[in-house]
Every structure is written in C-alpha cells, then in structure tokens.
Design an enzyme around this catalytic site. Structure first.
Site, short mmCIF file in Angstrom:
data_model
loop_
_atom_site.label_atom_id
_atom_site.label_comp_id
_atom_site.label_asym_id
_atom_site.label_seq_id
_atom_site.Cartn_x
_atom_site.Cartn_y
_atom_site.Cartn_z
N HIS A 1 53.14 59.21 62.22
CA HIS A 1 54.48 58.64 62.11
C HIS A 1 55.12 58.55 63.48
CE1 HIS A 1 55.29 62.96 61.93
NE2 HIS A 1 56.59 62.76 62.04
N HIS B 1 57.87 59.82 65.02
CA HIS B 1 58.71 60.81 65.70
C HIS B 1 58.17 61.17 67.09
CE1 HIS B 1 60.79 62.34 61.79
NE2 HIS B 1 61.43 61.33 62.35
N ASP C 1 57.73 63.81 68.68
CA ASP C 1 56.77 64.91 68.82
C ASP C 1 55.41 64.56 68.21
OD1 ASP C 1 58.09 65.03 66.30
OD2 ASP C 1 57.38 67.08 66.02
N HIS C 2 55.20 63.26 67.95
CA HIS C 2 53.89 62.81 67.48
C HIS C 2 53.37 61.63 68.30
CE1 HIS C 2 54.00 65.42 63.85
NE2 HIS C 2 55.28 65.41 64.20
N HIS D 1 59.24 61.95 54.62
CA HIS D 1 59.70 62.49 55.91
C HIS D 1 60.22 61.33 56.75
CE1 HIS D 1 59.71 65.13 59.41
NE2 HIS D 1 58.94 64.29 60.07
N ASP E 1 53.64 65.38 59.24
CA ASP E 1 54.77 66.21 58.83
C ASP E 1 55.09 66.02 57.35
OD1 ASP E 1 54.94 67.03 61.43
OD2 ASP E 1 56.87 66.10 61.87
N HIS F 1 52.26 70.74 62.57
CA HIS F 1 52.94 71.89 63.20
C HIS F 1 52.36 73.23 62.75
CE1 HIS F 1 56.51 69.71 64.86
NE2 HIS F 1 56.21 68.85 63.89
FE FE Z 1 56.86 66.77 63.86
ZN ZN Z 2 58.19 64.29 62.20
#
Ligand code: FE
Ligand code: ZN
Length: 253
Positions: free
Chosen positions: A54, A56, A58-59, A112, A131, A169
C-alpha cells in the site's frame, strides 16, 4: 523462494525475496532505501522489483532511490497508481504476477487503505499482508470501514492454513498483550506468547507467523467464534459487530 526480513525505521520490516531458479530479487515494502542497499551490496545482489502492499510512507519510502540505483521495477495496485511512487507494473485484484519462475496472486484487501493488496505466492504458500493482518493484530482502519476490513481479513482466512504470513510491522508483543486481556484462557495464545517473549528478548523477529497460528490465537480472526463472543458479553451478536468492538478496544489500548 528465500525471504530475508530487513528491519527498517523503528518497527517496520521490508522483505528481500529471492527466487532461486531465476535469481530474480525483489523487495517488499521498503520504507527506506539504505538498509536494503547495504544488504544487497554485501551479498553482491542487484534488485529487479519493488513490491508495495500500500501507499503509506513507511512502505514506499525507499521506492524512488532503489528504483534509480538498480533500475528496479515498482509493482503495486492499479487503483493506487497515482500514489505509489515510481509505479511501473500496476495490477488488479485476482491478477497473477510473474516473479522469475514463480508467481504471486494479487488479493485486494481494503480497510487500512482503500488500495491495500496482499501478494500471495500460491506455490510457496507465502503471503505478504502489509498492514492488514499482523501477527495477533490487524491494521488500523484509516480509509475503509470496519465491514471492508472484516471482509478483507475473511479473504486471508480462506488461504491454506499452513500459509506463512509476513506482515509490515513488529507489533506482535504488544498485540499479544491486547489479545490476552480479552482471551486470557486461550491456550494457543498463551503458548504463542511464551514463544514471542523468547524471540523478542533475543531481539529476533516474530515473523513469519502462520495462518493456522493466527486463526487460533489472533482475536481479530476469532470474531466469528462463540467462545470469544461470550467472553466479550456479545453472545449471538453479528461477527461484524464483534469485530468493530474489538477494533475499537484496540484503538484505545
Ligand atoms: Fe505501516
Ligand atoms: Zn500503513
């Protein structure tokens, strides 16, 4: 297929995937480029593909630098083409994507985010769930609604039980504490928590988990089970309502 977790940022995992027959290399959800570059250079490997579950930060944070450095191709969900940096190969729900001599099925799992996908390597029984499904948890609902998230989790629940789950995570320890609060006499959960404590005290990843372990001990996957409904004082209530309750409790845990 070989899979190596690379810890990134504070608690993210990127995963290097290596298809040994074709020698193709990919990375799933690189939140930053440096740890990936360091690993690949040490092993004298190059990078062919960047896979995103996805959009975001942090990805996808490492997408552009990795793409530039290795001329790697970015693979992601068609519906999120506009927000996955550098996307080259955009895929739809149920589509198969060839990775060297193997392939991944794309499973659209919104909740999410609206464009969240799972990469399911059917032959190897390996799923990258980003996530959406965590070990002993599920992602926060940012863009979708509870119904969507529950449907997405139900899609994952239908995969083979021995599927290895690789998530985005290292939240497992905290998730276990939450599950135990409401499902304290679940033996599978208690046993899993002992394993988790040992791994984390040695600073080792709790990932991968298996779908079977999650079905037995992840409270978010147990919202259709009568014993859990009774523990939550929600006997005979709809799965969806139980799921919403559990998700709300986790949001304030
Ligand atoms: Fe994440
Ligand atoms: Zn995420």
């Amino acid at each position: 297929m070989l899979i190596i977790p690379i810890p990134c940022l504070t608690d993210n995992y990127a995963y290097i995937i290596n298809e040994e027959n074709s020698k193709k290399i990919g990375v799933v959800d690189p939140s930053e480029a440096n740890p990936i570059i360091e690993f690949l250079e040490k092993k004298n490997l190059k990078l062919d593909y960047i896979l995103n579950t996805h959009h975001h930060f942090d990805h996808i944070g490492g997408n552009e630098e990795l793409k530039r450095k290795f001329k790697a191709k970015v693979v992601g969900f068609k519906g999120d083409k506009h927000r996955i940096p550098g996307i080259d190969i955009s895929l739809e729900n149920d589509e198969n994507w060839n990775f060297g001599n193997t392939e991944a099925k794309i499973i659209h799992i919104p909740g999410h985010t609206l464009g969240h996908i799972c990469f399911f390597f059917e032959k190897e029984k390996i799923a990258f769930t980003g996530d959406t499904l965590f070990s002993l948890g599920c992602g926060r609902i940012f863009e979708g609604d509870h119904k969507q998230m529950l449907e997405s989790l139900n899609k994952i629940k239908k995969l083979p039980k021995n599927t290895k789950i690789y998530c985005g995570h290292e939240y497992t320890y905290k998730n276990a504490e939450f599950c135990l609060k409401y499902d304290s006499d679940n033996t599978d959960l208690k046993n899993k928590f002992e394993k988790i404590k040992k791994l984390r005290s040695n600073n080792l990843p709790t990932i991968p988990t298996t779908l079977e372990e999650e079905l037995n001990s992840n409270i978010f996957l147990r919202c259709d089970q009568n014993d859990l409904k009774i523990k939550l004082n929600m006997k005979n209530q709809e799965d969806f309502k139980v799921f919403k309750k559990v998700r709300d409790l986790k949001d304030s845990f």
